[in-house]
Design a protein around this motif. Structure first.
Motif, PDB file in Angstrom:
ATOM      1  N   VAL A 114       0.845  -1.204   0.000  1.00  0.00           N
ATOM      2  CA  VAL A 114       0.000   0.000   0.000  1.00  0.00           C
ATOM      3  C   VAL A 114       0.875   1.248   0.000  1.00  0.00           C
ATOM      4  O   VAL A 114       0.645   2.188  -0.776  1.00  0.00           O
ATOM      5  CB  VAL A 114      -0.956   0.015   1.216  1.00  0.00           C
ATOM      6  N   VAL A 118       0.999   4.112  -2.899  1.00  0.00           N
ATOM      7  CA  VAL A 118       0.767   5.544  -2.640  1.00  0.00           C
ATOM      8  C   VAL A 118       1.986   6.351  -3.086  1.00  0.00           C
ATOM      9  O   VAL A 118       1.861   7.402  -3.731  1.00  0.00           O
ATOM     10  CB  VAL A 118       0.462   5.785  -1.139  1.00  0.00           C
ATOM     11  N   ASP A 133      -7.766  10.804   2.941  1.00  0.00           N
ATOM     12  CA  ASP A 133      -7.887   9.526   3.652  1.00  0.00           C
ATOM     13  C   ASP A 133      -7.156   9.495   4.992  1.00  0.00           C
ATOM     14  O   ASP A 133      -7.610   8.840   5.920  1.00  0.00           O
ATOM     15  CB  ASP A 133      -7.383   8.377   2.772  1.00  0.00           C
ATOM     16  N   LEU A 134      -6.023  10.163   5.095  1.00  0.00           N
ATOM     17  CA  LEU A 134      -5.308  10.152   6.375  1.00  0.00           C
ATOM     18  C   LEU A 134      -5.805  11.253   7.296  1.00  0.00           C
ATOM     19  O   LEU A 134      -6.069  11.028   8.470  1.00  0.00           O
ATOM     20  CB  LEU A 134      -3.799  10.334   6.165  1.00  0.00           C
ATOM     21  N   ARG A 161      -7.234   7.072  -6.848  1.00  0.00           N
ATOM     22  CA  ARG A 161      -7.889   5.856  -6.345  1.00  0.00           C
ATOM     23  C   ARG A 161      -7.971   4.786  -7.428  1.00  0.00           C
ATOM     24  O   ARG A 161      -7.841   3.590  -7.126  1.00  0.00           O
ATOM     25  CB  ARG A 161      -9.273   6.197  -5.797  1.00  0.00           C
ATOM     26  N   LYS A 165      -6.444   1.250  -6.782  1.00  0.00           N
ATOM     27  CA  LYS A 165      -7.301   0.049  -6.896  1.00  0.00           C
ATOM     28  C   LYS A 165      -6.673  -0.949  -7.859  1.00  0.00           C
ATOM     29  O   LYS A 165      -6.676  -2.152  -7.614  1.00  0.00           O
ATOM     30  CB  LYS A 165      -8.700   0.443  -7.379  1.00  0.00           C
ATOM     31  N   ASN A 172      -7.866  -6.435  -2.632  1.00  0.00           N
ATOM     32  CA  ASN A 172      -9.187  -5.849  -2.410  1.00  0.00           C
ATOM     33  C   ASN A 172     -10.259  -6.870  -2.765  1.00  0.00           C
ATOM     34  O   ASN A 172     -10.463  -7.181  -3.929  1.00  0.00           O
ATOM     35  CB  ASN A 172      -9.355  -4.575  -3.260  1.00  0.00           C
ATOM     36  N   CYS A 174     -13.433  -6.817  -2.825  1.00  0.00           N
ATOM     37  CA  CYS A 174     -14.622  -6.378  -3.542  1.00  0.00           C
ATOM     38  C   CYS A 174     -14.464  -6.588  -5.044  1.00  0.00           C
ATOM     39  O   CYS A 174     -15.418  -6.876  -5.747  1.00  0.00           O
ATOM     40  CB  CYS A 174     -14.898  -4.906  -3.256  1.00  0.00           C
TER      41      CYS A 174
ATOM     42  N   THR B  43     -13.858   1.228  -2.616  1.00  0.00           N
ATOM     43  CA  THR B  43     -13.302   2.518  -2.191  1.00  0.00           C
ATOM     44  C   THR B  43     -13.156   2.574  -0.674  1.00  0.00           C
ATOM     45  O   THR B  43     -12.141   3.039  -0.146  1.00  0.00           O
ATOM     46  CB  THR B  43     -14.193   3.678  -2.677  1.00  0.00           C
ATOM     47  N   HIS B  45     -12.764   0.114   1.306  1.00  0.00           N
ATOM     48  CA  HIS B  45     -11.667  -0.776   1.667  1.00  0.00           C
ATOM     49  C   HIS B  45     -10.318  -0.110   1.367  1.00  0.00           C
ATOM     50  O   HIS B  45      -9.383  -0.195   2.165  1.00  0.00           O
ATOM     51  CB  HIS B  45     -11.790  -2.090   0.908  1.00  0.00           C
ATOM     52  N   LEU B  46     -10.254   0.543   0.240  1.00  0.00           N
ATOM     53  CA  LEU B  46      -9.014   1.230  -0.135  1.00  0.00           C
ATOM     54  C   LEU B  46      -8.670   2.318   0.885  1.00  0.00           C
ATOM     55  O   LEU B  46      -7.514   2.467   1.293  1.00  0.00           O
ATOM     56  CB  LEU B  46      -9.170   1.842  -1.527  1.00  0.00           C
ATOM     57  N   LYS B  47      -9.688   3.079   1.290  1.00  0.00           N
ATOM     58  CA  LYS B  47      -9.460   4.131   2.286  1.00  0.00           C
ATOM     59  C   LYS B  47      -8.882   3.529   3.568  1.00  0.00           C
ATOM     60  O   LYS B  47      -7.954   4.066   4.161  1.00  0.00           O
ATOM     61  CB  LYS B  47     -10.780   4.857   2.609  1.00  0.00           C
ATOM     62  N   MET B  49      -7.248   0.746   3.831  1.00  0.00           N
ATOM     63  CA  MET B  49      -5.885   0.253   3.577  1.00  0.00           C
ATOM     64  C   MET B  49      -4.886   1.398   3.660  1.00  0.00           C
ATOM     65  O   MET B  49      -3.821   1.266   4.272  1.00  0.00           O
ATOM     66  CB  MET B  49      -5.806  -0.430   2.203  1.00  0.00           C
ATOM     67  N   VAL B  50      -5.208   2.515   3.028  1.00  0.00           N
ATOM     68  CA  VAL B  50      -4.300   3.672   3.037  1.00  0.00           C
ATOM     69  C   VAL B  50      -4.097   4.165   4.468  1.00  0.00           C
ATOM     70  O   VAL B  50      -2.975   4.433   4.909  1.00  0.00           O
ATOM     71  CB  VAL B  50      -4.853   4.807   2.139  1.00  0.00           C
ATOM     72  N   ARG B  51      -5.214   4.247   5.210  1.00  0.00           N
ATOM     73  CA  ARG B  51      -5.141   4.737   6.588  1.00  0.00           C
ATOM     74  C   ARG B  51      -4.302   3.800   7.455  1.00  0.00           C
ATOM     75  O   ARG B  51      -3.463   4.238   8.227  1.00  0.00           O
ATOM     76  CB  ARG B  51      -6.559   4.848   7.154  1.00  0.00           C
TER      77      ARG B  51
END
Lengths: 185, 233
Positions: A114, A118, A133-134, A161, A165, A172, A174, B43, B45-47, B49-51
């Protein structure tokens, strides 16, 4: 008395700025992936913040204001090391992570992936996705911090994103599960 | 008029940037479309993961990053289950369906389907919290098709965690009164959400009789696995 108050207010302001330091360091590290550089950027941002604290009209937005200063310090750093005008599109791949192999082993593979994903984003996209997000800033706050239109925030976030993704697809669930859901329906 | 839903709009939904009619319209579309639910889930889930990949370092020196707040290998199961809400055994509803509580027809359907409901509160808005409490009371007062009392679990995370904050406030008094009145209502707070508040330097304690779970998402996934119905406010 007034001098005492002034000193006291300045000290309070410094303390409040210090409270932001850990979050600023996390943000800076997510941008530059270099611990020493992140610390330097945060220190520079806090020093500039203290110097120009009179410009801050609403202390409730202190953290967002400091994030804006940090973003400027980061952009200045990038410009100083690259002869490019638009840092938003920059992939500064010469900045490498400072993790040792031993430290990497301690982190889970997914966390490492991850962070890499990023870090691989163009600077402008990376800034937006980390601020949202943070730091959980609203789009309007991100727009103000980076001094860009909200539409640009949204488009950069969308591109970021989509890239993340794609890069993290295997982690992921989903993505994998979607066709199964479609069949159920 | 139906319109295409862009990635930007779905992101805005996932980031809680929408409100009013725009949000209501999108909620309807998402509830009816498994593909959109999958995108939103991806999305979210991605958020996470990043956090989780960027934990907050404690102390002034920054130091090395701490351990992830949650196990990334564990969340996918939960995220998958959340994505299945509305497509599988559970169902999805939102506050936009009316702020007077759950419509009678929908309540009847719930009652016919079983007696266990998990009520998920993600927003800290006064209107949403009021709606959540109304629905919690409504469900806790109801009985299923066999006449047994309903089991209701109210799970709060995100901004919704605010409704479970300890203190001498009208909201805390209302929540406590409802909890005391209904023994079949369980109040659950998400520790991840509480951690995020603490990261911001905010003091946060939950009121008595509130259970704290490591992750709201995992708790909901667990309940869905057990066959509970799902309702989001």
């Amino acid at each position: 008395m007034s001098i005492f108050r002034l000193i006291s207010r300045t000290r309070q302001f410094e303390e409040r700025m210090e409270e932001s330091r850990p979050r600023l360091q996390r943000l800076a590290y997510s941008w530059c992936r270099n611990r020493a550089l992140a610390d330097d950027l945060v220190q520079e941002a806090l020093a500039k913040g203290l110097k120009s604290h009179q410009q801050l009209r609403d202390e409730n937005v202190l953290h967002a204001w400091l994030c804006g200063i940090l973003a400027n310090c980061w952009h200045d750093h990038l410009r100083a090391h690259r002869e490019m005008a638009d840092v938003a599109d920059l992939h500064e791949d010469t900045l490498v992570a400072d993790g040792t192999p031993e430290a990497d082993c301690l982190q889970s593979e997914i966390v490492r992936r991850v962070r890499q994903a990023v870090a691989a984003l163009p600077v402008g996209q990376r800034e937006v996705v980390t601020l949202v997000d943070l730091e959980e800033f609203s789009y309007a706050e991100v727009a103000a911090i980076l001094e860009i239109p909200i539409g640009t925030v949204m488009s950069r976030l969308s591109r970021a994103r989509n890239s993340l993704k794609e890069g993290l697809r295997e982690h992921n669930p989903c993505v994998v599960a979607a066709p199964r859901i479609a069949r159920i329906k | 008029m139906m319109r295409d839903i862009s990635d930007e709009l779905l992101n805005a939904f996932a980031d809680n940037e929408l409100a009013g009619a725009e949000k209501a319209e999108l909620l309807e579309r998402i509830a009816a479309d498994a593909g959109l639910r999958a995108k939103v889930c991806e999305t979210w889930h991605l958020k996470e993961m990043v956090r989780s990949a960027h934990p907050l370092a404690r102390g002034r020196s920054g130091g090395k990053p701490g351990r992830s707040r949650w196990n990334m290998l564990g969340l996918p199961v939960a995220a998958c289950l959340l994505m299945m809400i509305g497509a599988g055994g559970g169902w999805l509803a939102h506050e936009e369906y009316g702020d007077t509580g759950i419509p009678a027809s929908q309540l009847k359907t719930i009652q016919a389907q079983g007696n266990r409901v998990v009520l998920h509160v993600v927003s800290g808005g006064a209107k949403e919290i009021d709606a959540a409490l109304r629905k919690a009371e409504q469900l806790a007062s109801a009985r299923d098709g066999t006449g047994s009392p309903m089991q209701v679990e109210l799970v709060a995370n995100g901004g919704g965690i605010r409704m479970l904050q300890a203190g001498d406030t009208p909201l805390a008094q209302r929540v406590t009164a409802i909890r005391q009145k209904h023994g079949n209502l369980r109040l659950v707070a998400c520790n991840e959400a509480m951690d995020r508040l603490r990261e911001r330097g905010l003091q946060f304690d939950v009121m008595p009789n509130v259970e704290v779970v490591p992750s709201a998402v995992e708790e909901i996934a667990h309940r869905l696995n057990q066959g509970w119905r799902y309702l989001q406010v």
